[in-house]
Design a protein around this motif. Structure first.
Motif, PDB file in Angstrom:
ATOM      1  N   GLY A 210      11.252 -13.038 -16.371  1.00  0.00           N
ATOM      2  CA  GLY A 210      11.197 -13.581 -15.018  1.00  0.00           C
ATOM      3  C   GLY A 210      11.638 -12.569 -13.983  1.00  0.00           C
ATOM      4  O   GLY A 210      11.067 -12.492 -12.890  1.00  0.00           O
ATOM      5  N   GLY A 211      12.657 -11.756 -14.315  1.00  0.00           N
ATOM      6  CA  GLY A 211      13.103 -10.720 -13.395  1.00  0.00           C
ATOM      7  C   GLY A 211      12.025  -9.674 -13.141  1.00  0.00           C
ATOM      8  O   GLY A 211      11.791  -9.270 -11.997  1.00  0.00           O
ATOM      9  N   TYR A 212      11.367  -9.227 -14.205  1.00  0.00           N
ATOM     10  CA  TYR A 212      10.278  -8.252 -14.055  1.00  0.00           C
ATOM     11  C   TYR A 212       9.123  -8.838 -13.237  1.00  0.00           C
ATOM     12  O   TYR A 212       8.578  -8.175 -12.342  1.00  0.00           O
ATOM     13  CB  TYR A 212       9.761  -7.827 -15.430  1.00  0.00           C
ATOM     14  CG  TYR A 212      10.561  -6.731 -16.091  1.00  0.00           C
ATOM     15  CD1 TYR A 212      10.311  -5.392 -15.805  1.00  0.00           C
ATOM     16  CD2 TYR A 212      11.554  -7.020 -17.009  1.00  0.00           C
ATOM     17  CE1 TYR A 212      11.025  -4.386 -16.416  1.00  0.00           C
ATOM     18  CE2 TYR A 212      12.281  -6.020 -17.626  1.00  0.00           C
ATOM     19  CZ  TYR A 212      12.018  -4.702 -17.329  1.00  0.00           C
ATOM     20  OH  TYR A 212      12.738  -3.703 -17.934  1.00  0.00           O
ATOM     21  N   LEU A 213       8.749 -10.057 -13.551  1.00  0.00           N
ATOM     22  CA  LEU A 213       7.623 -10.683 -12.853  1.00  0.00           C
ATOM     23  C   LEU A 213       7.938 -10.914 -11.376  1.00  0.00           C
ATOM     24  O   LEU A 213       7.086 -10.697 -10.508  1.00  0.00           O
ATOM     25  CB  LEU A 213       7.276 -12.002 -13.531  1.00  0.00           C
ATOM     26  CG  LEU A 213       6.588 -11.874 -14.901  1.00  0.00           C
ATOM     27  CD1 LEU A 213       6.719 -13.168 -15.701  1.00  0.00           C
ATOM     28  CD2 LEU A 213       5.121 -11.515 -14.714  1.00  0.00           C
ATOM     29  N   ALA A 214       9.158 -11.347 -11.077  1.00  0.00           N
ATOM     30  CA  ALA A 214       9.531 -11.574  -9.682  1.00  0.00           C
ATOM     31  C   ALA A 214       9.578 -10.259  -8.909  1.00  0.00           C
ATOM     32  O   ALA A 214       9.177 -10.206  -7.736  1.00  0.00           O
ATOM     33  CB  ALA A 214      10.882 -12.280  -9.615  1.00  0.00           C
ATOM     34  N   LEU A 215      10.062  -9.199  -9.552  1.00  0.00           N
ATOM     35  CA  LEU A 215      10.064  -7.891  -8.891  1.00  0.00           C
ATOM     36  C   LEU A 215       8.639  -7.436  -8.592  1.00  0.00           C
ATOM     37  O   LEU A 215       8.355  -6.922  -7.495  1.00  0.00           O
ATOM     38  CB  LEU A 215      10.768  -6.869  -9.775  1.00  0.00           C
ATOM     39  CG  LEU A 215      10.780  -5.420  -9.269  1.00  0.00           C
ATOM     40  CD1 LEU A 215      11.483  -5.327  -7.920  1.00  0.00           C
ATOM     41  CD2 LEU A 215      11.437  -4.502 -10.293  1.00  0.00           C
ATOM     42  N   ALA A 216       7.746  -7.637  -9.549  1.00  0.00           N
ATOM     43  CA  ALA A 216       6.343  -7.279  -9.321  1.00  0.00           C
ATOM     44  C   ALA A 216       5.745  -8.093  -8.181  1.00  0.00           C
ATOM     45  O   ALA A 216       5.007  -7.572  -7.336  1.00  0.00           O
ATOM     46  CB  ALA A 216       5.542  -7.489 -10.606  1.00  0.00           C
ATOM     47  N   GLY A 217       6.043  -9.386  -8.138  1.00  0.00           N
ATOM     48  CA  GLY A 217       5.543 -10.215  -7.048  1.00  0.00           C
ATOM     49  C   GLY A 217       6.080  -9.778  -5.698  1.00  0.00           C
ATOM     50  O   GLY A 217       5.358  -9.791  -4.693  1.00  0.00           O
ATOM     51  N   CYS A 218       7.345  -9.369  -5.658  1.00  0.00           N
ATOM     52  CA  CYS A 218       7.939  -8.881  -4.421  1.00  0.00           C
ATOM     53  C   CYS A 218       7.208  -7.626  -3.932  1.00  0.00           C
ATOM     54  O   CYS A 218       6.854  -7.523  -2.754  1.00  0.00           O
ATOM     55  CB  CYS A 218       9.417  -8.584  -4.663  1.00  0.00           C
ATOM     56  SG  CYS A 218      10.273  -7.806  -3.280  1.00  0.00           S
ATOM     57  N   LEU A 219       6.961  -6.678  -4.838  1.00  0.00           N
ATOM     58  CA  LEU A 219       6.256  -5.452  -4.456  1.00  0.00           C
ATOM     59  C   LEU A 219       4.822  -5.746  -4.025  1.00  0.00           C
ATOM     60  O   LEU A 219       4.296  -5.111  -3.104  1.00  0.00           O
ATOM     61  CB  LEU A 219       6.260  -4.472  -5.633  1.00  0.00           C
ATOM     62  CG  LEU A 219       7.636  -3.924  -6.041  1.00  0.00           C
ATOM     63  CD1 LEU A 219       7.510  -3.072  -7.302  1.00  0.00           C
ATOM     64  CD2 LEU A 219       8.242  -3.110  -4.912  1.00  0.00           C
ATOM     65  N   SER A 220       4.195  -6.706  -4.682  1.00  0.00           N
ATOM     66  CA  SER A 220       2.834  -7.078  -4.307  1.00  0.00           C
ATOM     67  C   SER A 220       2.784  -7.667  -2.899  1.00  0.00           C
ATOM     68  O   SER A 220       1.854  -7.400  -2.128  1.00  0.00           O
ATOM     69  CB  SER A 220       2.261  -8.067  -5.317  1.00  0.00           C
ATOM     70  OG  SER A 220       0.944  -8.430  -4.988  1.00  0.00           O
ATOM     71  N   SER A 221       3.803  -8.442  -2.540  1.00  0.00           N
ATOM     72  CA  SER A 221       3.845  -9.002  -1.182  1.00  0.00           C
ATOM     73  C   SER A 221       4.040  -7.894  -0.153  1.00  0.00           C
ATOM     74  O   SER A 221       3.524  -7.981   0.965  1.00  0.00           O
ATOM     75  CB  SER A 221       4.968 -10.037  -1.081  1.00  0.00           C
ATOM     76  OG  SER A 221       6.247  -9.434  -1.132  1.00  0.00           O
ATOM     77  N   PHE A 222       4.774  -6.847  -0.524  1.00  0.00           N
ATOM     78  CA  PHE A 222       4.902  -5.692   0.376  1.00  0.00           C
ATOM     79  C   PHE A 222       3.539  -5.088   0.655  1.00  0.00           C
ATOM     80  O   PHE A 222       3.220  -4.709   1.777  1.00  0.00           O
ATOM     81  CB  PHE A 222       5.798  -4.631  -0.250  1.00  0.00           C
ATOM     82  CG  PHE A 222       7.260  -4.966  -0.273  1.00  0.00           C
ATOM     83  CD1 PHE A 222       7.734  -6.150   0.260  1.00  0.00           C
ATOM     84  CD2 PHE A 222       8.169  -4.087  -0.814  1.00  0.00           C
ATOM     85  CE1 PHE A 222       9.076  -6.459   0.247  1.00  0.00           C
ATOM     86  CE2 PHE A 222       9.519  -4.373  -0.836  1.00  0.00           C
ATOM     87  CZ  PHE A 222       9.981  -5.568  -0.316  1.00  0.00           C
ATOM     88  N   GLN A 223       2.749  -4.973  -0.407  1.00  0.00           N
ATOM     89  CA  GLN A 223       1.445  -4.326  -0.274  1.00  0.00           C
ATOM     90  C   GLN A 223       0.480  -5.114   0.595  1.00  0.00           C
ATOM     91  O   GLN A 223      -0.137  -4.572   1.519  1.00  0.00           O
ATOM     92  CB  GLN A 223       0.823  -4.160  -1.662  1.00  0.00           C
ATOM     93  CG  GLN A 223       1.163  -2.860  -2.353  1.00  0.00           C
ATOM     94  CD  GLN A 223       0.153  -2.588  -3.441  1.00  0.00           C
ATOM     95  OE1 GLN A 223       0.148  -3.252  -4.464  1.00  0.00           O
ATOM     96  NE2 GLN A 223      -0.713  -1.632  -3.198  1.00  0.00           N
ATOM     97  N   PHE A 224       0.319  -6.382   0.267  1.00  0.00           N
ATOM     98  CA  PHE A 224      -0.703  -7.187   0.925  1.00  0.00           C
ATOM     99  C   PHE A 224      -0.240  -7.774   2.251  1.00  0.00           C
ATOM    100  O   PHE A 224      -1.062  -8.179   3.078  1.00  0.00           O
ATOM    101  CB  PHE A 224      -1.190  -8.290  -0.007  1.00  0.00           C
ATOM    102  CG  PHE A 224      -1.947  -7.782  -1.190  1.00  0.00           C
ATOM    103  CD1 PHE A 224      -3.283  -7.418  -1.072  1.00  0.00           C
ATOM    104  CD2 PHE A 224      -1.336  -7.641  -2.429  1.00  0.00           C
ATOM    105  CE1 PHE A 224      -3.993  -6.934  -2.163  1.00  0.00           C
ATOM    106  CE2 PHE A 224      -2.033  -7.159  -3.517  1.00  0.00           C
ATOM    107  CZ  PHE A 224      -3.365  -6.797  -3.386  1.00  0.00           C
ATOM    108  N   GLY A 225       1.065  -7.873   2.447  1.00  0.00           N
ATOM    109  CA  GLY A 225       1.575  -8.371   3.712  1.00  0.00           C
ATOM    110  C   GLY A 225       1.358  -9.854   3.932  1.00  0.00           C
ATOM    111  O   GLY A 225       1.479 -10.333   5.062  1.00  0.00           O
TER     112      GLY A 225
END
Length: 328
Positions: A210-225
């Motif tokens: 869950g920690g890895y997946l949430a970190l990935a989701g956070c970075l993805s939100s940075f990208q797509f805005g």
């Protein structure tokens, strides 16, 4: 091996200057996929569990960043530390509920979470925080001192976090906790007899995932805005499972291969047959799974073993004073 990984990351960072921002953006997304798949390697490959909840955990990380950006005055970079904590808490709770049950029950419980999460984001009581059906917008984090473009800065940030995630995953797998996870995967009753708290170690694996997946989701939100409830649906969970199986669920290298597969393989298939891209994607995916049941990483590992083994010498038998004779 550590030197090889270090050289690979340095080469990736250097080569990014040779590509335009659009290509760098796509490689950043491949790195984000790889971080998410690292969590699934720990959950499915090492601990032997099954989950459909990865889209929900991925979305929790994205919405953590979005809510922080829209409703607090904190820097967006704080979300990089907070999102994994949120994901770990949610994953650990899910593991405590599902970890003691069979793989089919785990699938059903995680499926329920995957289906409920997009609906929860539209709930009237919290839509003032989540944005409801309209979602939330995020301003991209700017590069320090304007030395790099925002896309290139996001790539370096994601690459550094991937390196940290690889180091952590490799150490967890090689540790006593990793051996306990493997024992619980191979035979839970035998592991229990040896003093392993099966439910607890599975819950910890689920929390790490869950920690890895949430970190990935956070970075993805940075990208797509932007974050919205329709982006974190059940299809995303299945897509991640495809990347895990094709890349290889039993090694951290499989997560890197799976990340590249998820980002670039659909584009390659779309260029081969317009109008038939979905069919070609499905056929090639089935062929890859049948031909390489341990994924691309497993196939490469077997190929390396065959190349380093060398030719097999014939057995011989000889008596003293006589030349050796080959044995049948």
């Amino acid at each position: 091996m550590r030197a090889v990984w270090t050289m690979g990351f340095v080469a990736a960072a250097a080569l990014s200057f040779l590509f335009p921002d659009f290509i760098v953006f796509r490689f950043t997304q491949a790195v984000v996929w790889a971080i998410a798949l690292l969590g699934l390697v720990l959950l499915c490959g090492v601990s032997g569990q099954f989950s459909f909840a990865q889209a929900a955990l991925y979305g929790m990380g994205a919405y953590t960043a979005a809510i922080m950006a829209n409703h607090t005055s904190l820097s967006l970079y704080w979300a990089i530390g907070l999102a994994p904590l949120v994901g770990y808490a949610a994953g650990y709770g899910l593991g405590r509920v599902a970890g003691g049950h069979s793989i089919w029950t785990q699938a059903l419980i995680s499926y329920a979470l995957a289906i409920a999460f997009p609906q929860l984001l539209r709930w009237r009581l919290i839509e003032q925080w989540t944005g409801g059906v309209q979602g939330l917008y995020i301003d991209l984090p700017e590069a320090p001192a304007g030395l790099l473009s925002n896309d290139r800065w996001c790539f370096f940030l994601a690459l550094a976090l991937l390196a940290l995630g690889l180091w952590l995953a490799a150490n967890v797998i090689a540790s006593r906790s990793g051996r306990a996870l493997t024992a619980a995967r191979d035979h839970d009753l035998a592991a229990l007899a040896q003093g392993v708290n099966v439910v607890h170690v599975r819950a910890v694996a689920s929390g790490l995932a869950g920690g890895y997946l949430a970190l990935a989701g956070c970075l993805s939100s940075f990208q797509f805005g932007f974050v919205g409830p329709t982006a974190y649906n059940f299809t995303l969970s299945v897509q991640m499972l495809f990347g895990l199986v094709v890349g290889g669920m039993n090694s951290v290298a499989g997560a890197l291969i799976g990340g590249l597969f998820l980002e670039f393989f659909p584009t390659v298939v779309a260029s081969l047959g317009k109008g038939l891209s979905a069919l070609l994607y499905a056929v090639l995916l089935i062929v890859a799974i049948v031909a390489m049941p341990t994924g691309i990483a497993g196939a490469l590992s077997r190929l390396k073993a065959m190349l380093t083994r060398g030719p097999k010498l014939p057995r011989t038998s000889h008596l003293p004073g006589k030349p050796p004779m080959p044995m049948a």
